[in-house]
Write a protein that holds these residues in place. Structure first.
Motif, PDB file in Angstrom:
ATOM      1  N   THR A   1       8.258  -1.263   2.462  1.00  0.00           N
ATOM      2  CA  THR A   1       7.696   0.072   2.600  1.00  0.00           C
ATOM      3  C   THR A   1       8.253   0.938   1.492  1.00  0.00           C
ATOM      4  O   THR A   1       9.469   1.107   1.385  1.00  0.00           O
ATOM      5  N   VAL A   2       7.358   1.478   0.667  1.00  0.00           N
ATOM      6  CA  VAL A   2       7.763   2.317  -0.459  1.00  0.00           C
ATOM      7  C   VAL A   2       7.381   3.751  -0.120  1.00  0.00           C
ATOM      8  O   VAL A   2       6.251   4.007   0.303  1.00  0.00           O
ATOM      9  N   PRO A   3       8.281   4.710  -0.291  1.00  0.00           N
ATOM     10  CA  PRO A   3       7.975   6.105   0.055  1.00  0.00           C
ATOM     11  C   PRO A   3       6.819   6.662  -0.766  1.00  0.00           C
ATOM     12  O   PRO A   3       6.575   6.249  -1.896  1.00  0.00           O
ATOM     13  N   THR A   4       6.119   7.638  -0.188  1.00  0.00           N
ATOM     14  CA  THR A   4       5.040   8.330  -0.883  1.00  0.00           C
ATOM     15  C   THR A   4       5.594   8.987  -2.134  1.00  0.00           C
ATOM     16  O   THR A   4       6.674   9.558  -2.126  1.00  0.00           O
ATOM     17  N   GLY A   5       4.837   8.902  -3.209  1.00  0.00           N
ATOM     18  CA  GLY A   5       5.270   9.505  -4.466  1.00  0.00           C
ATOM     19  C   GLY A   5       6.003   8.553  -5.386  1.00  0.00           C
ATOM     20  O   GLY A   5       6.310   8.896  -6.518  1.00  0.00           O
ATOM     21  N   VAL A   6       6.295   7.360  -4.906  1.00  0.00           N
ATOM     22  CA  VAL A   6       6.961   6.363  -5.734  1.00  0.00           C
ATOM     23  C   VAL A   6       5.893   5.411  -6.250  1.00  0.00           C
ATOM     24  O   VAL A   6       5.126   4.839  -5.474  1.00  0.00           O
ATOM     25  N   ASN A   7       5.790   5.244  -7.549  1.00  0.00           N
ATOM     26  CA  ASN A   7       4.796   4.358  -8.140  1.00  0.00           C
ATOM     27  C   ASN A   7       5.305   2.930  -8.169  1.00  0.00           C
ATOM     28  O   ASN A   7       6.484   2.693  -8.384  1.00  0.00           O
ATOM     29  N   VAL A   8       4.392   1.993  -7.960  1.00  0.00           N
ATOM     30  CA  VAL A   8       4.714   0.570  -8.039  1.00  0.00           C
ATOM     31  C   VAL A   8       3.881  -0.011  -9.167  1.00  0.00           C
ATOM     32  O   VAL A   8       2.663   0.137  -9.191  1.00  0.00           O
ATOM     33  N   ASP A   9       4.511  -0.668 -10.112  1.00  0.00           N
ATOM     34  CA  ASP A   9       3.840  -1.263 -11.265  1.00  0.00           C
ATOM     35  C   ASP A   9       4.044  -2.769 -11.191  1.00  0.00           C
ATOM     36  O   ASP A   9       5.156  -3.255 -11.370  1.00  0.00           O
ATOM     37  N   ILE A  10       2.973  -3.500 -10.904  1.00  0.00           N
ATOM     38  CA  ILE A  10       3.043  -4.956 -10.787  1.00  0.00           C
ATOM     39  C   ILE A  10       2.368  -5.545 -12.012  1.00  0.00           C
ATOM     40  O   ILE A  10       1.182  -5.338 -12.237  1.00  0.00           O
ATOM     41  N   ASN A  11       3.101  -6.275 -12.810  1.00  0.00           N
ATOM     42  CA  ASN A  11       2.592  -6.805 -14.068  1.00  0.00           C
ATOM     43  C   ASN A  11       2.412  -8.314 -14.080  1.00  0.00           C
ATOM     44  O   ASN A  11       2.162  -8.895 -15.114  1.00  0.00           O
ATOM     45  N   GLY A  12       2.532  -8.940 -12.948  1.00  0.00           N
ATOM     46  CA  GLY A  12       2.354 -10.381 -12.927  1.00  0.00           C
ATOM     47  C   GLY A  12       2.415 -10.893 -11.508  1.00  0.00           C
ATOM     48  O   GLY A  12       2.678 -10.153 -10.565  1.00  0.00           O
ATOM     49  N   GLY A  13       2.148 -12.171 -11.366  1.00  0.00           N
ATOM     50  CA  GLY A  13       2.199 -12.791 -10.055  1.00  0.00           C
ATOM     51  C   GLY A  13       0.880 -12.685  -9.327  1.00  0.00           C
ATOM     52  O   GLY A  13      -0.153 -12.345  -9.896  1.00  0.00           O
TER      53      GLY A  13
ATOM     54  N   GLY B   1      16.918  11.666  -5.520  1.00  0.00           N
ATOM     55  CA  GLY B   1      15.824  12.500  -5.996  1.00  0.00           C
ATOM     56  C   GLY B   1      14.535  12.380  -5.225  1.00  0.00           C
ATOM     57  O   GLY B   1      13.472  12.701  -5.737  1.00  0.00           O
ATOM     58  N   SER B   2      14.564  11.929  -3.996  1.00  0.00           N
ATOM     59  CA  SER B   2      13.337  11.815  -3.215  1.00  0.00           C
ATOM     60  C   SER B   2      13.562  12.430  -1.844  1.00  0.00           C
ATOM     61  O   SER B   2      14.667  12.390  -1.310  1.00  0.00           O
ATOM     62  N   SER B   3      12.518  13.006  -1.267  1.00  0.00           N
ATOM     63  CA  SER B   3      12.633  13.554   0.079  1.00  0.00           C
ATOM     64  C   SER B   3      12.781  12.441   1.117  1.00  0.00           C
ATOM     65  O   SER B   3      13.250  12.666   2.216  1.00  0.00           O
ATOM     66  N   ASN B   4      12.366  11.234   0.754  1.00  0.00           N
ATOM     67  CA  ASN B   4      12.523  10.066   1.614  1.00  0.00           C
ATOM     68  C   ASN B   4      13.181   8.978   0.768  1.00  0.00           C
ATOM     69  O   ASN B   4      12.519   8.087   0.258  1.00  0.00           O
ATOM     70  N   PRO B   5      14.492   9.056   0.627  1.00  0.00           N
ATOM     71  CA  PRO B   5      15.172   8.228  -0.376  1.00  0.00           C
ATOM     72  C   PRO B   5      15.452   6.796   0.038  1.00  0.00           C
ATOM     73  O   PRO B   5      16.549   6.300  -0.132  1.00  0.00           O
ATOM     74  N   GLU B   6      14.473   6.118   0.623  1.00  0.00           N
ATOM     75  CA  GLU B   6      14.724   4.740   1.025  1.00  0.00           C
ATOM     76  C   GLU B   6      13.512   3.855   0.740  1.00  0.00           C
ATOM     77  O   GLU B   6      12.370   4.289   0.851  1.00  0.00           O
ATOM     78  N   ILE B   7      13.786   2.648   0.382  1.00  0.00           N
ATOM     79  CA  ILE B   7      12.779   1.601   0.345  1.00  0.00           C
ATOM     80  C   ILE B   7      13.187   0.635   1.442  1.00  0.00           C
ATOM     81  O   ILE B   7      14.268   0.065   1.411  1.00  0.00           O
ATOM     82  N   GLN B   8      12.344   0.485   2.444  1.00  0.00           N
ATOM     83  CA  GLN B   8      12.667  -0.364   3.580  1.00  0.00           C
ATOM     84  C   GLN B   8      12.165  -1.784   3.327  1.00  0.00           C
ATOM     85  O   GLN B   8      11.019  -1.972   2.928  1.00  0.00           O
ATOM     86  N   VAL B   9      13.028  -2.747   3.553  1.00  0.00           N
ATOM     87  CA  VAL B   9      12.670  -4.147   3.379  1.00  0.00           C
ATOM     88  C   VAL B   9      12.983  -4.874   4.678  1.00  0.00           C
ATOM     89  O   VAL B   9      14.088  -4.781   5.193  1.00  0.00           O
ATOM     90  N   GLY B  10      12.014  -5.566   5.217  1.00  0.00           N
ATOM     91  CA  GLY B  10      12.298  -6.326   6.427  1.00  0.00           C
ATOM     92  C   GLY B  10      11.038  -6.870   7.050  1.00  0.00           C
ATOM     93  O   GLY B  10       9.939  -6.348   6.864  1.00  0.00           O
ATOM     94  N   SER B  11      11.160  -7.939   7.785  1.00  0.00           N
ATOM     95  CA  SER B  11      10.057  -8.585   8.500  1.00  0.00           C
ATOM     96  C   SER B  11       8.876  -8.895   7.595  1.00  0.00           C
ATOM     97  O   SER B  11       7.733  -8.772   7.990  1.00  0.00           O
ATOM     98  N   GLY B  12       9.131  -9.246   6.344  1.00  0.00           N
ATOM     99  CA  GLY B  12       8.061  -9.590   5.428  1.00  0.00           C
ATOM    100  C   GLY B  12       7.304  -8.388   4.897  1.00  0.00           C
ATOM    101  O   GLY B  12       6.249  -8.535   4.307  1.00  0.00           O
ATOM    102  N   THR B  13       7.826  -7.173   5.097  1.00  0.00           N
ATOM    103  CA  THR B  13       7.147  -5.954   4.671  1.00  0.00           C
ATOM    104  C   THR B  13       8.076  -5.130   3.794  1.00  0.00           C
ATOM    105  O   THR B  13       9.260  -5.010   4.072  1.00  0.00           O
TER     106      THR B  13
END
Length: 122
Positions: free
Chosen positions: A29-41, A15-27
């Protein structure tokens, strides 16, 4: 039971025009339009809003460096360093250093040092 490790290069979701979350090298990358909700840490050693600044809502802000921009609301605590700009509202506490500019309002307490300019009032 020992530690389990799951290694992924890409997480895909539909359901996304960029359907990937890239993980690597300590980074991550979340596609535009995807919300990130951080509730701790903690988010350490990271600039937030460096490429696209937005408003933030906090209960407490602790700064060990400079604060740049307008401050609206009550400020409680000691201020050490130079203050450049207009101050509107009550100042309660000791002021040590040079005061340059116009002062409008009542002054209560002792004044030590040189006074240059007009003084009016009782």
């Amino acid at each position: 039971m020992g530690t389990r490790i799951l290694e992924l290069d890409t997480i895909q979701y539909p359901g996304s025009s960029n359907p990937e979350i890239q993980v690597g090298s300590g980074t991550v990358t979340v596609p535009t339009g995807v919300n990130v909700d951080i509730n701790g840490g903690n988010i350490d050693a990271t600039t937030i809003g460096s490429s696209s600044a937005a408003a933030g809502t906090f209960t407490t802000v602790n700064a060990s460096g400079a604060i740049t921009g307008d401050v609206t609301g009550n400020l409680t605590g000691n201020v050490t360093g130079d203050v450049t700009g207009d101050v509107t509202g009550d100042v309660t506490g000791d002021v040590t250093g040079n005061l340059t500019g116009n002062v409008t309002g009542n002054l209560t307490g002792n004044v030590t040092g040189n006074l240059t300019g007009d003084v009016t009032g009782d």
